[in-house]
Design a protein around this motif. Structure first.
Motif, PDB file in Angstrom:
ATOM      1  N   PHE A  76       0.847  -1.190   0.000  1.00 54.61           N
ATOM      2  CA  PHE A  76       0.000   0.000   0.000  1.00 54.61           C
ATOM      3  C   PHE A  76       0.879   1.236   0.000  1.00 54.61           C
ATOM      4  N   GLU A  77       0.465   2.231  -0.779  1.00 56.24           N
ATOM      5  CA  GLU A  77       1.130   3.531  -0.779  1.00 56.24           C
ATOM      6  C   GLU A  77       0.054   4.597  -0.730  1.00 56.24           C
ATOM      7  N   GLY A  78       0.141   5.494   0.232  1.00 55.37           N
ATOM      8  CA  GLY A  78      -0.864   6.538   0.381  1.00 55.37           C
ATOM      9  C   GLY A  78      -0.238   7.894   0.553  1.00 55.37           C
ATOM     10  N   LEU A  79      -0.725   8.874  -0.196  1.00 57.13           N
ATOM     11  CA  LEU A  79      -0.235  10.247  -0.112  1.00 57.13           C
ATOM     12  C   LEU A  79      -1.415  11.193   0.031  1.00 57.13           C
ATOM     13  N   ASN A  80      -1.111  12.471   0.225  1.00 52.63           N
ATOM     14  CA  ASN A  80      -2.134  13.460   0.528  1.00 52.63           C
ATOM     15  C   ASN A  80      -2.527  14.287  -0.679  1.00 52.63           C
ATOM     16  N   GLU A  81      -3.659  13.992  -1.259  1.00 50.45           N
ATOM     17  CA  GLU A  81      -4.307  14.843  -2.250  1.00 50.45           C
ATOM     18  C   GLU A  81      -3.403  15.270  -3.396  1.00 50.45           C
ATOM     19  N   THR A  82      -2.664  14.345  -3.967  1.00 45.30           N
ATOM     20  CA  THR A  82      -1.955  14.613  -5.214  1.00 45.30           C
ATOM     21  C   THR A  82      -2.983  14.670  -6.336  1.00 45.30           C
ATOM     22  N   ALA A  83      -2.720  15.474  -7.368  1.00 41.56           N
ATOM     23  CA  ALA A  83      -3.725  15.690  -8.420  1.00 41.56           C
ATOM     24  C   ALA A  83      -4.201  14.378  -9.035  1.00 41.56           C
ATOM     25  N   ALA A  84      -3.287  13.478  -9.354  1.00 40.76           N
ATOM     26  CA  ALA A  84      -3.672  12.180  -9.897  1.00 40.76           C
ATOM     27  C   ALA A  84      -2.493  11.234  -9.797  1.00 40.76           C
ATOM     28  N   GLU A 118      -1.528  -7.935  -4.180  1.00 41.90           N
ATOM     29  CA  GLU A 118      -2.551  -6.888  -4.130  1.00 41.90           C
ATOM     30  C   GLU A 118      -1.824  -5.555  -3.970  1.00 41.90           C
ATOM     31  N   ILE A 119      -2.017  -4.657  -4.924  1.00 38.94           N
ATOM     32  CA  ILE A 119      -1.309  -3.377  -4.942  1.00 38.94           C
ATOM     33  C   ILE A 119      -2.349  -2.269  -4.842  1.00 38.94           C
ATOM     34  N   SER A 120      -2.323  -1.507  -3.763  1.00 39.42           N
ATOM     35  CA  SER A 120      -3.280  -0.419  -3.549  1.00 39.42           C
ATOM     36  C   SER A 120      -2.524   0.893  -3.441  1.00 39.42           C
ATOM     37  N   GLN A 152      -6.283  11.468   3.934  1.00 32.77           N
ATOM     38  CA  GLN A 152      -6.156  12.668   4.746  1.00 32.77           C
ATOM     39  C   GLN A 152      -5.085  12.515   5.820  1.00 32.77           C
ATOM     40  N   THR A 153      -4.437  11.361   5.897  1.00 31.75           N
ATOM     41  CA  THR A 153      -3.420  11.124   6.914  1.00 31.75           C
ATOM     42  C   THR A 153      -2.029  11.313   6.330  1.00 31.75           C
ATOM     43  N   ALA A 154      -1.036  11.081   7.167  1.00 32.31           N
ATOM     44  CA  ALA A 154       0.340  11.240   6.723  1.00 32.31           C
ATOM     45  C   ALA A 154       0.685  10.197   5.651  1.00 32.31           C
ATOM     46  N   ALA A 155       1.734  10.501   4.872  1.00 32.53           N
ATOM     47  CA  ALA A 155       2.171   9.598   3.815  1.00 32.53           C
ATOM     48  C   ALA A 155       2.520   8.226   4.399  1.00 32.53           C
ATOM     49  N   CYS A 156       2.236   7.179   3.628  1.00 32.81           N
ATOM     50  CA  CYS A 156       2.440   5.821   4.124  1.00 32.81           C
ATOM     51  C   CYS A 156       2.909   4.927   2.989  1.00 32.81           C
ATOM     52  N   CYS A 157       3.886   4.053   3.273  1.00 34.43           N
ATOM     53  CA  CYS A 157       4.352   3.077   2.297  1.00 34.43           C
ATOM     54  C   CYS A 157       4.711   1.803   3.053  1.00 34.43           C
ATOM     55  N   GLU A 158       4.033   0.696   2.727  1.00 35.54           N
ATOM     56  CA  GLU A 158       4.271  -0.530   3.478  1.00 35.54           C
ATOM     57  C   GLU A 158       4.024  -1.751   2.590  1.00 35.54           C
ATOM     58  N   MET A 159       4.624  -2.890   3.012  1.00 29.65           N
ATOM     59  CA  MET A 159       4.504  -4.120   2.239  1.00 29.65           C
ATOM     60  C   MET A 159       4.454  -5.307   3.197  1.00 29.65           C
ATOM     61  N   GLY A 198       6.647 -18.433   6.489  1.00 32.46           N
ATOM     62  CA  GLY A 198       6.834 -17.235   7.288  1.00 32.46           C
ATOM     63  C   GLY A 198       6.309 -15.990   6.597  1.00 32.46           C
ATOM     64  N   THR A 199       6.552 -14.853   7.227  1.00 35.27           N
ATOM     65  CA  THR A 199       6.020 -13.570   6.763  1.00 35.27           C
ATOM     66  C   THR A 199       7.075 -12.481   6.912  1.00 35.27           C
ATOM     67  N   ILE A 200       7.083 -11.545   5.964  1.00 38.55           N
ATOM     68  CA  ILE A 200       7.938 -10.358   6.036  1.00 38.55           C
ATOM     69  C   ILE A 200       7.038  -9.129   6.086  1.00 38.55           C
ATOM     70  N   LEU A 201       7.307  -8.218   7.006  1.00 40.68           N
ATOM     71  CA  LEU A 201       6.596  -6.944   7.097  1.00 40.68           C
ATOM     72  C   LEU A 201       7.584  -5.811   6.871  1.00 40.68           C
ATOM     73  N   GLU A 202       7.145  -4.794   6.134  1.00 41.93           N
ATOM     74  CA  GLU A 202       8.015  -3.630   5.879  1.00 41.93           C
ATOM     75  C   GLU A 202       7.181  -2.369   5.970  1.00 41.93           C
ATOM     76  N   ASN A 203       7.729  -1.347   6.645  1.00 44.79           N
ATOM     77  CA  ASN A 203       7.053  -0.054   6.765  1.00 44.79           C
ATOM     78  C   ASN A 203       8.112   1.035   6.836  1.00 44.79           C
ATOM     79  N   HIS A 204       8.019   2.000   5.917  1.00 43.07           N
ATOM     80  CA  HIS A 204       9.019   3.070   5.859  1.00 43.07           C
ATOM     81  C   HIS A 204       9.089   3.872   7.153  1.00 43.07           C
ATOM     82  N   ALA A 205       7.982   3.938   7.907  1.00 41.36           N
ATOM     83  CA  ALA A 205       7.941   4.804   9.086  1.00 41.36           C
ATOM     84  C   ALA A 205       8.630   4.186  10.298  1.00 41.36           C
TER      85      ALA A 205
END
Length: 649
Positions: free
Chosen positions: A265-273, A335-337, A343-350, A357-364
């Motif tokens: 998932f990658e989420g940013l704040n109100e970029t035009a497109a 699944e790529i979203s 409206q929240t802070a920028a987020c990037c995670e996988m 097993g499982t791998i978790l990744e989060n830039h924050a």
């Protein structure tokens, strides 16, 4: 007091009383203008690095400075009880950040991102902006100008690779020096460049070229480089982050077994497109697929995608939300979203889920990767979460780390005579397959994409965005007075909190605070009103209709003498809330106000309407004033004080 959810009208803070410094017994007052900015940041960095002094509970250290950066004003000060930063008018700041001395040190030294501090409760905010991005601007400038750079940094020399940069995105890579690479020539349309054309850049003797820009521009530049035998690489640094390389090694080692599912998932704040035909955004989407192929070490075979728009307006007709399901050659599903309307802070995670097993990744996260494995090789760490030590810096600082590694890779490729393989053709093919899937409504094999079909796919992309840049669902239409005057509006909401008014006397004036407090139990509020009340002479109403029924409306009135636009009515029926209609109506109101020559947008709400206040703050409105006896002489006791919110337009 819940400072993270308060709206404050702050008493005056004079430089003589607050913005002062006492370092080693020597008083050093700092009230600085733009021309003194370097000195201000130097003081800030020096103070932030005095970790023992700042952390000591008995220290008498106090430090502060007032910064003027263009039209923006910032204040920063330290004390033994904490660190404070503000943005806005120095005498009445619109935003105040509170954090501990320890957190301030980590932020200034780059080991903690403002976003992570905010999410972890280490940074609280007073004011209308419930995020730490404004404070991050201060820290980014401090880190860029005065904190120590990487040990590898050195003066450019003859042994360094002479690099050319094509596109504004490539130019942004060179905010730091690099021991192996020196920027020698630039070419970018719309930006200051050394060269007037790509040909001039290639003839300048550069040893390699870094390319950025929309797909068509990239392909043309890549062909020109190939024709002249000049090595080139895409300006995409994601795969060079140590975190992603570590994840790739885990997958390759087999510690998590066969990869079955990937969620990112990658989420940013109100970029035009996110993207549009032949846009730089499309290249960014290609980078995401390229990254997945790199980490999974497998090709993407097939994609199914949906494009959409959550925000009301678009400058380019593109989507701000995309969801894709991808199938890889090794059997993994992904699944790529991506959402640029959050409206929240920028987020990037996988998240990578394997058979063992499982791998978790989060830039924050300070440690961006954690994994758990059932492989016997894990020994005593079998089936526990492991957080390896990986070089990392939270957003946006991790970008510098990725760029450093990418430039190192490019320099070594040129030195060893290897062609760099970080080119986006594979990712671009995946994105074009996503576009084709959205257009045709079916899964599309990446191999179906051909160069001849690319332009046809791009031409049909606009039709694949269901809203074509317009609001989702019903359209905003005028509600003429002759048809809608006296139409009854039924308002209802349930609230659990209210804003409690506190008026404080202090040196030099009065202080006012609205603090969020809880009711004993949820409170339901109901009222009725009508459109086109006689005292709003000249008002205009607009609404959204569904099957002929009004589901949302807004009424606007221009106050001629003050040149302000007042929202006199705003209603979204309860069953139609959380669909973006309120945001669309507020955006319409702001555009209407500008069109009618208004200087501000105003509205009235009540201190007990917690959800409405939160919504208005999210739309950029601020506390402009209040009336403690608007509805009765007991408004304070009834927890129903009139609050005036507004914004300039």
């Amino acid at each position: 007091m819940s400072v993270g959810r308060s709206i404050l009208a702050h008493p005056a803070r004079t430089p003589d009383r607050v913005l002062q410094a006492e370092i080693g017994g020597k008083l050093a007052h700092a009230a600085l203008s733009a021309r003194d900015l370097p000195e201000a940041f130097q003081l800030f960095a020096q103070t932030a690095n005095l970790s023992p002094a700042i952390r000591s509970a008995s220290t008498r250290l106090r430090f502060g400075c007032q910064l003027e950066i263009g039209a923006a004003h910032y204040g920063v000060w330290f004390g033994k009880d904490g660190c404070y930063a503000c943005q806005g008018d120095p005498d009445n700041p619109s935003i105040i950040f509170r954090l501990s001395p320890e957190t301030a040190v980590k932020l200034a030294q780059g080991s903690l991102a403002p976003m992570a501090a905010r999410q972890g409760g280490l940074l609280s905010v007073e004011g209308p902006q419930a995020d730490a991005q404004a404070f991050g601007q201060i820290l980014a400038l401090v880190q860029a100008q005065f904190l120590p750079r990487a040990a590898a940094t050195q003066t450019p020399g003859e042994h360094q690779l002479r690099l050319g940069a094509v596109g504004a995105g490539a130019l942004a890579w060179f905010e730091r020096e690099h021991p192996l690479v020196r920027l020698a020539a630039t070419y970018a349309t719309g930006s200051e460049s050394d060269c007037e054309s790509l040909g001039e850049l290639l003839e300048s003797g550069v040893g390699a070229v870094l390319l950025a820009g929309p797909p068509e521009q990239y392909r043309q530049a890549a062909a020109a480089c190939a024709a002249r035998g000049v090595p080139y690489m895409a300006a995409d640094a994601q795969r060079f982050l140590p975190a992603y390389n570590y994840m790739r090694k885990i997958v390759k080692s087999g510690l998590i077994g066969e990869v079955m599912l990937v969620r990112c998932f990658e989420g940013l704040n109100e970029t035009a497109a996110i993207s549009r035909p032949n846009s730089a955004g499309a290249l960014a989407a290609a980078n995401k697929f390229g990254l997945l192929e790199f980490v999974l070490q497998s090709e993407c075979l097939e994609v199914t995608s949906i494009l959409g728009r959550q925000l009301g307006e678009s400058q380019d007709g593109g989507e701000d939300t995309a969801i894709a399901a991808a199938r890889f050659k090794n059997g993994a599903m992904a699944e790529i979203s991506v959402c640029y309307a959050q409206q929240t802070a920028a987020c990037c995670e996988m998240e990578i889920i394997g058979s063992r097993g499982t791998i978790l990744e989060n830039h924050a996260w300070a440690k961006p990767v954690r994994f758990s494995s059932g492989d016997p090789r894990m020994g005593e760490d079998l089936m526990v979460w492991v957080e390896p030590e990986i070089e990392h810096a939270a957003f946006p600082a991790y970008r510098d780390l990725a760029v450093r590694e990418a430039l190192t890779y490019l320099a070594k490729c040129v030195e060893e005579g290897r062609a760099p393989d970080n080119n986006p053709e594979r990712g671009e093919a995946c994105v074009l397959a996503c576009y084709q899937s959205a257009i045709e409504g079916r899964p599309v094999a990446v191999s179906e994409r051909s160069e001849a079909a690319a332009q046809e796919i791009l031409r049909g992309l606009a039709a694949a965005v269901p809203t074509r840049g317009k609001p989702v669902g019903p359209q905003i239409v005028p509600l003429p007075r002759e048809d809608w005057e006296g139409y009854e509006l039924k308002f209802s909401y349930t609230t659990e909190h209210y804003y409690d008014l506190e008026i404080m006397e202090c040196d030099g004036g009065l202080g006012v605070a609205f603090t969020v407090r809880a009711f004993g139990e949820p409170l339901e509020k109901r009222s009725t009103d009508t459109l086109y009340q006689s005292y709003w002479e000249g008002a205009e109403a607009f609404g959204l209709l569904e099957d002929g029924e009004l589901i949302a409306c807004i009424e606007l009135w221009r106050e001629d003498w003050s040149k302000r636009c007042r929202v006199t009515q705003l209603l979204v029926l309860e069953e139609h809330r959380r669909k973006g209609y309120g945001r669309a109506l507020m955006a319409f109101a702001e555009a209407w106000a500008k069109e009618h020559g208004c200087r501000a947008l105003m509205l009235e709400t009540q201190s007990c309407n917690e959800k409405a206040i939160a919504f208005y703050l999210s739309q950029g409105l601020q506390l402009y004033g209040f009336d403690r006896s608007c509805y009765s002489n007991e408004d304070i006791e009834k927890r129903e004080i009139r609050m005036e919110l507004g914004k300039t337009v």
